[in-house]
Structures are given as C-alpha cells and as structure tokens.
Design a protein around this motif. Structure first.
Motif, PDB file in Angstrom:
ATOM      1  N   VAL A   1       0.478  -2.563  -7.450  1.00 40.05           N
ATOM      2  CA  VAL A   1      -0.916  -2.809  -7.825  1.00 40.05           C
ATOM      3  C   VAL A   1      -1.098  -4.242  -8.302  1.00 40.05           C
ATOM      4  CG1 VAL A   1      -2.722  -2.251  -9.508  1.00 40.05           C
ATOM      5  CG2 VAL A   1      -1.490  -0.418  -8.365  1.00 40.05           C
TER       6      VAL A   1
ATOM      7  N   LEU B   1      -3.587   7.565  -7.066  1.00 43.13           N
ATOM      8  CA  LEU B   1      -2.808   7.021  -8.177  1.00 43.13           C
ATOM      9  C   LEU B   1      -3.597   7.054  -9.479  1.00 43.13           C
ATOM     10  CD1 LEU B   1      -0.153   5.561  -8.985  1.00 43.13           C
ATOM     11  CD2 LEU B   1      -1.296   3.418  -8.455  1.00 43.13           C
ATOM     12  N   LEU B   2      -4.906   6.855  -9.397  1.00 45.94           N
ATOM     13  CA  LEU B   2      -5.747   6.821 -10.577  1.00 45.94           C
ATOM     14  C   LEU B   2      -6.065   8.201 -11.135  1.00 45.94           C
ATOM     15  CD1 LEU B   2      -8.261   4.036  -9.476  1.00 45.94           C
ATOM     16  CD2 LEU B   2      -6.497   3.841 -11.228  1.00 45.94           C
TER      17      LEU B   2
ATOM     18  N   LEU C   1       2.293   2.432  -3.318  1.00 49.08           N
ATOM     19  CA  LEU C   1       1.415   3.183  -4.211  1.00 49.08           C
ATOM     20  C   LEU C   1       1.725   4.672  -4.182  1.00 49.08           C
ATOM     21  CD1 LEU C   1      -2.008   1.442  -3.412  1.00 49.08           C
ATOM     22  CD2 LEU C   1      -0.415   0.938  -5.280  1.00 49.08           C
TER      23      LEU C   1
ATOM     24  N   LEU D   1      -4.787   4.561  -3.677  1.00 49.85           N
ATOM     25  CA  LEU D   1      -5.185   3.988  -4.949  1.00 49.85           C
ATOM     26  C   LEU D   1      -5.972   5.001  -5.785  1.00 49.85           C
ATOM     27  CD1 LEU D   1      -4.952   1.356  -6.518  1.00 49.85           C
ATOM     28  CD2 LEU D   1      -7.097   0.603  -5.510  1.00 49.85           C
TER      29      LEU D   1
ATOM     30  N   VAL E   1       0.848  -1.202   0.000  1.00 51.91           N
ATOM     31  CA  VAL E   1       0.000   0.000   0.000  1.00 51.91           C
ATOM     32  C   VAL E   1       0.883   1.251   0.000  1.00 51.91           C
ATOM     33  CG1 VAL E   1      -1.633   1.359   1.364  1.00 51.91           C
ATOM     34  CG2 VAL E   1      -2.003  -1.089   1.052  1.00 51.91           C
TER      35      VAL E   1
ATOM     36  N   ALA F   1       4.780   1.744  -8.368  1.00 53.33           N
ATOM     37  CA  ALA F   1       3.363   1.708  -7.984  1.00 53.33           C
ATOM     38  C   ALA F   1       2.608   0.663  -8.798  1.00 53.33           C
ATOM     39  CB  ALA F   1       2.735   3.084  -8.172  1.00 53.33           C
ATOM     40  N   GLU F   2       2.938   0.544 -10.082  1.00 48.52           N
ATOM     41  CA  GLU F   2       2.290  -0.439 -10.941  1.00 48.52           C
ATOM     42  C   GLU F   2       2.587  -1.857 -10.470  1.00 48.52           C
ATOM     43  OE1 GLU F   2       3.815   0.542 -14.784  1.00 48.52           O
ATOM     44  OE2 GLU F   2       2.183   1.949 -15.251  1.00 48.52           O
TER      45      GLU F   2
ATOM     46  N   VAL G   1      -5.806   1.101   1.733  1.00 50.74           N
ATOM     47  CA  VAL G   1      -5.445   1.107   0.310  1.00 50.74           C
ATOM     48  C   VAL G   1      -6.264   2.089  -0.527  1.00 50.74           C
ATOM     49  CG1 VAL G   1      -7.047  -0.713  -0.402  1.00 50.74           C
ATOM     50  CG2 VAL G   1      -4.884  -0.432  -1.630  1.00 50.74           C
TER      51      VAL G   1
ATOM     52  N   LEU H   1      -1.027  -6.563  -5.355  1.00 50.60           N
ATOM     53  CA  LEU H   1      -2.268  -6.461  -4.576  1.00 50.60           C
ATOM     54  C   LEU H   1      -3.410  -7.201  -5.266  1.00 50.60           C
ATOM     55  CD1 LEU H   1      -2.012  -2.714  -3.502  1.00 50.60           C
ATOM     56  CD2 LEU H   1      -1.897  -4.702  -1.977  1.00 50.60           C
ATOM     57  N   ILE H   2      -3.441  -7.154  -6.593  1.00 49.86           N
ATOM     58  CA  ILE H   2      -4.468  -7.881  -7.347  1.00 49.86           C
ATOM     59  C   ILE H   2      -4.323  -9.381  -7.130  1.00 49.86           C
ATOM     60  CG2 ILE H   2      -5.229  -8.516  -9.675  1.00 49.86           C
ATOM     61  CD1 ILE H   2      -4.624  -5.630 -10.518  1.00 49.86           C
TER      62      ILE H   2
END
Length: 245
Positions: free
Chosen positions: A193, A243-244, A181, A240, A178, A189-190, A236, A196-197
C-alpha cells in the motif's frame, strides 16, 4: 591494539568475501552483516561516520557481492531470505538507497522485483522482505531529490516510464504490488500500500512551463494521473476494498 573500527572493517571485508563463496557460507555471512550493521546503527565513534559498518559495507563493494549472492542463489534458499533482509535494513535510509542504486550490480529494484515475481509463496519471508525493500525504494519516487542524486547512474530509467533510477513504474511492477494486497501477511500488504501511494504521487521530469513556478511546489502533493490510471488498470480496487474490511 587495533581499534574497534579496524576490527569491524576486517570482519566486514571477510563477510563480504564469503558472499561470493560457497552457498553454505553465504547466508551465515549475510546474517552476521545484518547483526553488525543493526547493532551499530545508533552508535557514533570518534573516528567518524565513515568507520561505521554500513559505510564500510559500501566502501568494500558489499553491494556487488550481495547482488551476486542473490542472483546465484535459489529463491527458496536461506541466502535469498537473508539477502532480502539486508536489502530491507539498508534501504530504510535515503542515503543508503542512493548508494545501493549507485554501487549495485545491475538495477537493484529490478532484482527485488524479479525475486518477488518468481516467488511462489506470497506469504513467505523472502517475498515480504523483497516487497518491504521495494516499498523503501518507492519513497524516492516523490522525493524532492529523487531525480538529482543519482544522475550519474548509467542505468537511469527514462522519465516516460513514470519511475526513476530507484523504482521502475511499469504494468508488471504495479500488478505485483496489487497482488501483494492479497497476502495473508498484513505487514506485506501494508508495504505494498505504501509503495502504491508513492507511485501515485510520483514526480516526473516533465515541467509544465505554462503553470509558472508558483504552482510547482503544490504539485509535489498532487497525484500522478498516469501512474494512478496504471494501478487502477491492474485491478487494485477490489483487493484494496477487501483489505480495508
């Protein structure tokens, strides 16, 4: 004249030996191993795959020497950076992740987590490469063979942890991802992610006998509620969303 494979094996043996030598030799030796492995990644020889630099690395106990070098070197050293880079290169392929987990000295994922956790620069190269390697290992959490390939590994994690031999899913590991990110490096960060997925989709060793075999295949794409809740509890959502944006 000696074959190319024989020359490569002698070179790999010498480089692996230097990993346990003086500090000044370690980084240079690991860098040469990276170049040797990557330059031969797409080549085939008449002597078979066992003669490839990657295969020789594992056969010559390269993982033991690599983990020694990482444990014996400071986080700010070039050895740590190059060691994490080699981990990242090797862990791209499933078969290598299995060998790294089997033949490493101690739990490889925990070593990478320790390096990332103790690093003071979340935008640094060693930090990113450690996270990238962890993201590669996290793929095994929802892999069909994630619980079968390393069943002889002595440091197998209990299924109750939500992880497996490749990646420990704990409060600490989720919090680390986390925090990733918020790195200024987008690729870092990617990688977080992606990890985390895979954690959210992690399989468990607990079989639901009431659902029957018909639903077992569909469960592979379903999220792991326990792990998802664990990630949410580490906050998170806010990083997140940031980041988006």
């Amino acid at each position: 004249m000696p074959s190319t494979s024989s020359n490569q094996q002698s070179l790999m043996r010498e480089l692996i030996k230097k990993c346990t030598g003086p500090e000044l030799e370690r980084a240079a030796a690991i860098d040469k191993m990276i170049r040797l492995i990557t330059s031969n990644a797409h080549k085939t020889t008449t002597e078979g795959k066992e003669s490839s630099p990657t295969s020789q690395f594992f056969l010559l106990k390269g993982m033991q020497s690599l983990t020694f070098a990482l444990n014996a070197s400071s986080l700010e050293s070039k050895t740590c950076e190059k060691g994490c880079e080699l981990m990242s290169v090797l862990s791209r392929k499933h078969k290598n992740r299995v060998k790294m987990t089997q033949f490493g000295t101690g739990n490889v994922a925990n070593l990478l987590l320790r390096i990332a956790r103790k690093s003071e620069n979340i935008d640094g190269e060693s930090y990113y490469l450690a996270i990238k390697s962890l993201a590669n290992f996290s793929q095994e959490l929802d892999s069909p063979s994630s619980h079968s390939n390393v069943h002889h590994h002595q440091q197998s994690l209990p299924s109750a942890s939500g992880g497996n031999e490749f990646f420990p899913v704990t409060k600490e590991s989720c919090l680390l991802l986390v925090n990733c990110l918020m790195s200024k490096r987008l690729e870092c960060a990617e990688a977080a992610v992606m990890a985390l997925i895979h954690i959210c989709r992690a399989k468990t060793n607990i079989s639901n006998t009431n659902t029957g075999s018909s639903s077992s295949s569909s469960s592979t794409s379903f999220y792991n509620r326990k792990n998802t809740k664990l990630i949410l509890n580490q906050g998170v959502s806010e990083p997140l969303v940031t980041l988006l944006q």
